[in-house]
Scaffold this active site. Structure first.
Site, PDB file in Angstrom:
ATOM      1  N   GLY B  32       0.764  -1.410   0.214  1.00  0.00           N
ATOM      2  CA  GLY B  32       0.067   0.297   0.352  1.00  0.00           C
ATOM      3  C   GLY B  32       0.875   1.207   0.273  1.00  0.00           C
ATOM      4  O   GLY B  32       1.907   1.025   0.300  1.00  0.00           O
ATOM      5  N   GLU B  33      -0.085   2.242  -0.459  1.00  0.00           N
ATOM      6  CA  GLU B  33       0.582   3.445  -0.009  1.00  0.00           C
ATOM      7  C   GLU B  33       0.110   4.742  -0.245  1.00  0.00           C
ATOM      8  O   GLU B  33      -0.914   4.440  -0.438  1.00  0.00           O
ATOM      9  CB  GLU B  33       1.225   3.751  -1.854  1.00  0.00           C
ATOM     10  CG  GLU B  33       1.512   4.721  -2.478  1.00  0.00           C
ATOM     11  CD  GLU B  33       3.425   4.856  -3.353  1.00  0.00           C
ATOM     12  OE1 GLU B  33       2.999   3.966  -4.280  1.00  0.00           O
ATOM     13  OE2 GLU B  33       3.174   6.248  -3.937  1.00  0.00           O
ATOM     14  N   THR B  35      -0.130   9.353   0.838  1.00  0.00           N
ATOM     15  CA  THR B  35       1.025  10.910   1.493  1.00  0.00           C
ATOM     16  C   THR B  35       0.317  10.234   2.491  1.00  0.00           C
ATOM     17  O   THR B  35       1.731  11.124   2.739  1.00  0.00           O
ATOM     18  CB  THR B  35      -1.043  11.553   1.379  1.00  0.00           C
ATOM     19  OG1 THR B  35      -1.979  10.530   2.425  1.00  0.00           O
ATOM     20  CG2 THR B  35      -1.973  12.112   0.404  1.00  0.00           C
ATOM     21  N   TYR B  36       1.077   9.578   3.575  1.00  0.00           N
ATOM     22  CA  TYR B  36       1.420   8.911   5.106  1.00  0.00           C
ATOM     23  C   TYR B  36       2.830   8.633   5.129  1.00  0.00           C
ATOM     24  O   TYR B  36       3.661   8.762   5.525  1.00  0.00           O
ATOM     25  CB  TYR B  36       0.965   8.568   5.836  1.00  0.00           C
ATOM     26  CG  TYR B  36       0.098   6.881   5.509  1.00  0.00           C
ATOM     27  CD1 TYR B  36       1.567   6.053   5.196  1.00  0.00           C
ATOM     28  CD2 TYR B  36      -1.195   6.912   5.170  1.00  0.00           C
ATOM     29  CE1 TYR B  36       0.914   4.443   4.401  1.00  0.00           C
ATOM     30  CE2 TYR B  36      -0.750   5.895   3.779  1.00  0.00           C
ATOM     31  CZ  TYR B  36      -0.032   4.727   3.872  1.00  0.00           C
ATOM     32  OH  TYR B  36      -0.360   3.402   3.528  1.00  0.00           O
ATOM     33  N   GLY B  37       3.021   7.442   3.553  1.00  0.00           N
ATOM     34  CA  GLY B  37       4.142   7.141   2.841  1.00  0.00           C
ATOM     35  C   GLY B  37       3.849   5.894   2.587  1.00  0.00           C
ATOM     36  O   GLY B  37       2.436   5.549   2.554  1.00  0.00           O
ATOM     37  N   LEU B  38       4.407   4.355   2.864  1.00  0.00           N
ATOM     38  CA  LEU B  38       4.258   3.123   2.333  1.00  0.00           C
ATOM     39  C   LEU B  38       3.547   2.320   3.510  1.00  0.00           C
ATOM     40  O   LEU B  38       4.116   2.152   4.664  1.00  0.00           O
ATOM     41  CB  LEU B  38       5.474   2.831   1.773  1.00  0.00           C
ATOM     42  CG  LEU B  38       6.223   3.335   0.900  1.00  0.00           C
ATOM     43  CD1 LEU B  38       7.596   3.247   0.229  1.00  0.00           C
ATOM     44  CD2 LEU B  38       5.040   3.574  -0.613  1.00  0.00           C
ATOM     45  N   VAL B  39       3.351   1.189   2.491  1.00  0.00           N
ATOM     46  CA  VAL B  39       2.797  -0.279   4.126  1.00  0.00           C
ATOM     47  C   VAL B  39       3.309  -1.622   2.904  1.00  0.00           C
ATOM     48  O   VAL B  39       3.349  -1.697   1.628  1.00  0.00           O
ATOM     49  CB  VAL B  39       1.539  -0.278   3.974  1.00  0.00           C
ATOM     50  CG1 VAL B  39       1.212  -1.281   4.732  1.00  0.00           C
ATOM     51  CG2 VAL B  39       1.181   0.707   4.582  1.00  0.00           C
ATOM     52  N   LYS B  57       3.844  -0.588   8.417  1.00  0.00           N
ATOM     53  CA  LYS B  57       3.734   1.029   7.613  1.00  0.00           C
ATOM     54  C   LYS B  57       5.290   1.925   8.327  1.00  0.00           C
ATOM     55  O   LYS B  57       5.111   2.498   9.263  1.00  0.00           O
ATOM     56  CB  LYS B  57       2.536   1.443   8.637  1.00  0.00           C
ATOM     57  CG  LYS B  57       1.727   3.214   7.902  1.00  0.00           C
ATOM     58  CD  LYS B  57       0.295   3.431   8.911  1.00  0.00           C
ATOM     59  CE  LYS B  57       0.006   4.563   8.456  1.00  0.00           C
ATOM     60  NZ  LYS B  57      -1.680   4.096   8.777  1.00  0.00           N
ATOM     61  N   ASP B 156     -11.815   9.027   9.172  1.00  0.00           N
ATOM     62  CA  ASP B 156     -11.692   8.983   7.876  1.00  0.00           C
ATOM     63  C   ASP B 156     -11.626   7.440   7.876  1.00  0.00           C
ATOM     64  O   ASP B 156     -11.488   6.960   7.099  1.00  0.00           O
ATOM     65  CB  ASP B 156      -9.891   8.984   8.012  1.00  0.00           C
ATOM     66  CG  ASP B 156      -9.309   9.755   6.427  1.00  0.00           C
ATOM     67  OD1 ASP B 156     -10.175   9.424   5.182  1.00  0.00           O
ATOM     68  OD2 ASP B 156      -8.329   9.048   6.230  1.00  0.00           O
TER      69      ASP B 156
END
Lengths: 334, 475
Positions: B32-33, B35-39, B57, B156
């Site tokens: 996953g990806e 705005t916060y970063g990557l998983v 994460k 959210d």
């Protein structure tokens, strides 16, 4: 989280008096041992947040010489912590931060020094980082630069120590300062007294109690008692001044309403203990700090002592300014 | 922690930039990806949880040079206090001290509502069975009720943030994830826009769209209503076109989509409506339009008399003060009639019901852990041995390195990996005196920042017409 009962604060950060004594002893002795073996206690935090420990002293004579460096005693450390906790209050006041920011920062600071000796991480730096972290967590974001500027300190120090502080807190960042509990109890007291005509007095009661909390935060009490009890202790002290209500009777009513595990006498005993910590609280002045701060400087950087032997005392002044240039503590923190 | 270091590297994947703590995992790939970063998906290497899947994460560094990402801090601080079956479990926090980035390790969930809905829409061509819809909804509400009763608003909620566990003892259990925007609401909450945050508008409550300044837990219930409808129809209920502008522009199209289905809100039914900023300032646009024949029931294909419809319409109540709460929703008749909700939402208890086999989450094995290709030659890294039992901070045998802090006598940088782990699971030790040696103290070859060459994988959701890229999909 509004639920203190299931919080990390309650589960992990309330101790017995013996546990506290033991923790202070352990970190103090660890720093002393480091001083003996390595000639310095300073753990350097660099720009990337990593730590460097003093290197082992291979030159035995140097170690021998440096072993004369006097470490801080547990009592020295205690005084120094109180001094910087007071500083936290001053800084927060100067910035006009809400009280909870100050409360959270002080609790962070206290928790940090359960893990570390002041000889390992200078409390001036940690104090600033705790204020910074508290602002972040309480959604009162202030940039490190702003904070640093406001008190004429290098903001990089704040950022360098941030991860160290967060980690030392175990990322348990939600804390319960007693200010909110005071609001709650005063509302409750209003009902208890059915005091429609005493609103002014209740306001005084609350304001004085908050000032008492400011002082309670400087003792070990926040690490020993839940915030509700700290708030009640503060209110009881405040009530001694204002005489608004029969406090014993009020405590009785709380106990009876809460079906709590505590008995009335247990609660009163806790409040008395908090009271005695307050009475014992020594507020160190800058003058009190001077000898301790001198010791700390030598612990952090024993080369100062070597210099001292070489140089005349008259050069003390220039040496001091050079140490300040390197971010070392000055004897009179701003 | 940090064990298994030394010069021998993980040979599954010969990337030399791997942090030391990562060696307790087998890294599978990116899942996953946002705005916060990557998983990333990883598996635990050693006992007692050998082979167990973990989602890691990775937060991007904050850009403004202002320390640790507030989003990361907020998520951690909330998750540290939370413990509920229907909320994702944080198992570990890892720190990269070379660039101050944080890594959160969670129990891995194979599925999420976004993928489940998509699978039914595109592959199965059949609606999700009633048992699964009800079970997922019930568990979502159960988790949300826990959060709300602890004064946490998620803010959210959307299908990609609602996870469902795959095979294992928790199969079919729903987990609410992604607390980056969550807030404790004992204090007045600032509008998201003030924090410069943009979230998906499809699940946004009308009071927020109309400019309400403060959040209440009712905004989460609106989102649950939207998700409920989407579970039933496999289509987002209110698919507005987002106005992209900063900060927080007026989303007329989103309101338009809502009004078309639910009809115009009126001050009679929603008294505080008149106080909302956009209602007043955009009179012409909002109040001027006429909406005929509202028909939620026809959009979701439910009888107006059915308990499901009753519950849904109570979640989509305009007035946030009248909107059903999570606690009330759990008591709703819908959950008391057959089929009753169950713990394993994916496998119906009734025999004869078809079991849908949802595909495993796609894993991108081409993106390495740093989210970039490796440009550094392999370098030896010494082990951190971070959690030493002794009272003295561990002293790694020092390698001679040039001193870069001349004024400091007796100091030397420690060589070693740039990372160390901070094991939350071993927190019990903290009460008894956490060894400060557990703090990462090394930096060095391992964590050198290197060029960011993002190999962005196209999100599988992106190809779908009418679907905006799910930029903020969370694992």
């Amino acid at each position: 989280m509004a639920d203190f009962q299931t919080s990390t604060h309650r589960a992990k950060w309330i101790f017995t008096p013996n546990e506290l004594v033991e923790k202070y002893k352990v970190s103090n002795q660890r720093a002393i041992k480091m001083l003996k073996e390595y000639g310095s206690t300073r753990i350097e935090v660099s720009a990337d947040g990593s730590l460097s420990y003093p290197e082992p002293q291979l030159d035995a004579t140097k170690v021998e010489k440096r072993s004369h460096t006097k470490p801080l005693s547990i009592e020295d450390e205690q005084l120094m912590r109180v001094f910087y906790e007071q500083k936290i209050q001053e800084v927060c006041l100067a910035f006009g931060f809400p009280q909870k920011i100050q409360g959270t920062a002080i609790i962070y600071f206290k928790r940090f020094y359960l893990q570390w000796s002041v000889m390992e991480h200078h409390p001036k730096n940690i104090m600033l980082t705790c204020i910074y972290a508290s602002c972040k967590i309480e959604e009162n974001h202030v940039s490190a630069e702003e904070l640093g500027k406001g008190i004429q300190q290098d903001h990089q120090v704040i950022l360098n120590n941030e991860m160290l502080v967060l980690q030392s807190l175990g990322f348990d960042l939600i804390v319960y300062a007693p200010y909110r509990s005071i609001e709650g109890f005063v509302d409750d007291i209003e009902d208890f007294c059915q005091a429609n005509d005493q609103l002014e007095m209740l306001k005084d009661l609350k304001e004085t109690a908050k000032l008492e909390v400011d002082r309670i935060l400087l003792t070990d009490a926040p690490l020993l008692f839940p915030p509700g009890q700290l708030a009640l202790a503060a209110l009881r002290r405040s009530n001694e001044v204002h005489g608004v209500l029969d406090f014993e009777r009020y405590l009785g009513s709380i106990i009876s309403r809460q079906q709590s595990m505590h008995t009335s006498s247990e609660l009163i005993e806790s409040l008395n203990l908090i009271y005695s910590l307050l009475v014992k609280l020594k507020m160190p002045s800058s003058d009190d700090m001077k000898p301790i701060d001198r010791k700390l400087r030598y612990c952090l950087d024993p080369s100062l002592q070597d210099d001292k032997k070489r140089e005349k005392r008259s050069k003390h002044k220039s040496k001091k300014s050079s140490s300040e240039k390197h971010g070392l503590p000055s004897s009179t923190p701003s | 922690m940090g064990e298994g270091g030394g010069n021998s590297r993980n040979n599954n994947n010969n990337n030399s930039n791997r942090p030391a703590w990562l060696q307790q995992y087998d890294l599978i790939g990116k899942i996953g990806e946002g705005t916060y970063g990557l998983v990333f998906l990883a598996k635990i290497k050693s006992q007692p949880n050998r082979g167990k899947s973990i989602a890691i994460k990775k937060f991007k560094q904050s850009k403004d040079g202002d320390g640790v990402s507030p989003t990361a801090i907020r998520e951690i601080m909330l998750l540290r206090e939370i413990n509920h079956e229907n909320v994702v479990k944080l198992v570990n926090v890892h720190i990269n001290s070379s660039d101050m980035s944080l890594y959160l390790a969670f129990d891995y969930a194979e599925h999420d509502l976004y993928e489940i809905i998509r699978h039914h829409r595109e592959k199965v061509n059949q609606s999700i069975n009633q048992y699964s819809v009800k079970s997922m909804l019930w568990q979502l509400l159960n988790g949300l009720n826990y959060l709300h009763s602890n004064w946490i608003i998620h803010r959210d909620l959307k299908p990609s943030n609602i996870l469902v566990m795959g095979e294992g003892d928790e199969q079919g259990v729903v987990k609410i994830a992604d607390f980056g925007l969550a807030r404790i609401y004992q204090a007045p909450l600032k509008p998201l826009s003030e924090n410069g945050v943009v979230v998906t508008i499809w699940y946004r409550a009308p009071e927020l769209l109309l400019g309400a300044k403060h959040y209440t837990s009712a905004v989460d219930m609106w989102a649950v209503g939207c998700i409920f409808a989407e579970l039933l129809t496999l289509k987002p209920l209110f698919q507005g076109v987002e106005v992209k502008a900063t900060p927080n522009p007026f989303q007329l199209d989103q309101l338009d989509k809502i009004f078309k289905v639910l009809g115009h809100p009126t001050p009679e039914k929603w008294p505080t409506l008149v106080n909302l900023p956009h209602w007043q300032t955009d009179q012409q646009h909002i109040q001027g339009r006429k909406y005929e024949n509202p028909g939620l029931y026809s959009v979701v294909h439910l009888s107006q008399k059915s308990p499901a419809y009753d519950l849904l319409s109570k979640m989509l109540e305009y007035d946030p003060r009248k909107r059903i709460t999570a606690a009330q929703a759990l008591e709703h008749e819908y959950f008391r009639i057959d089929p009753l909700p169950g713990r394993n939402a994916l496998v119906p208890c009734q025999p004869g019901e078809k079991i849908v086999n949802y595909p495993a989450r796609p894993v991108d094995t081409t993106t390495d852990f740093e989210g970039s290709t490796s440009v550094q030659p392999p370098q030896p890294v010494s082990s951190g041995n971070a959690m030493s039992g002794s009272g003295v901070p561990p002293m790694v045998a020092a390698r001679p390195l040039p001193r870069n802090m001349p004024p400091m006598a007796g100091m030397q940088r420690m060589p070693g990996p740039g990372m160390s782990a901070y094991n939350l699971a071993s927190q019990a030790a903290m009460g008894g005196g956490m060894n400060p040696g557990g703090i990462p103290m090394q930096r060095g070859a391992g964590g050198q920042p290197h060029q960011q060459q993002q190999l962005r994988r196209k999100d599988p959701g992106m190809g779908m017409p009418g679907y905006p890229p799910q930029k903020s999909r969370r694992f």
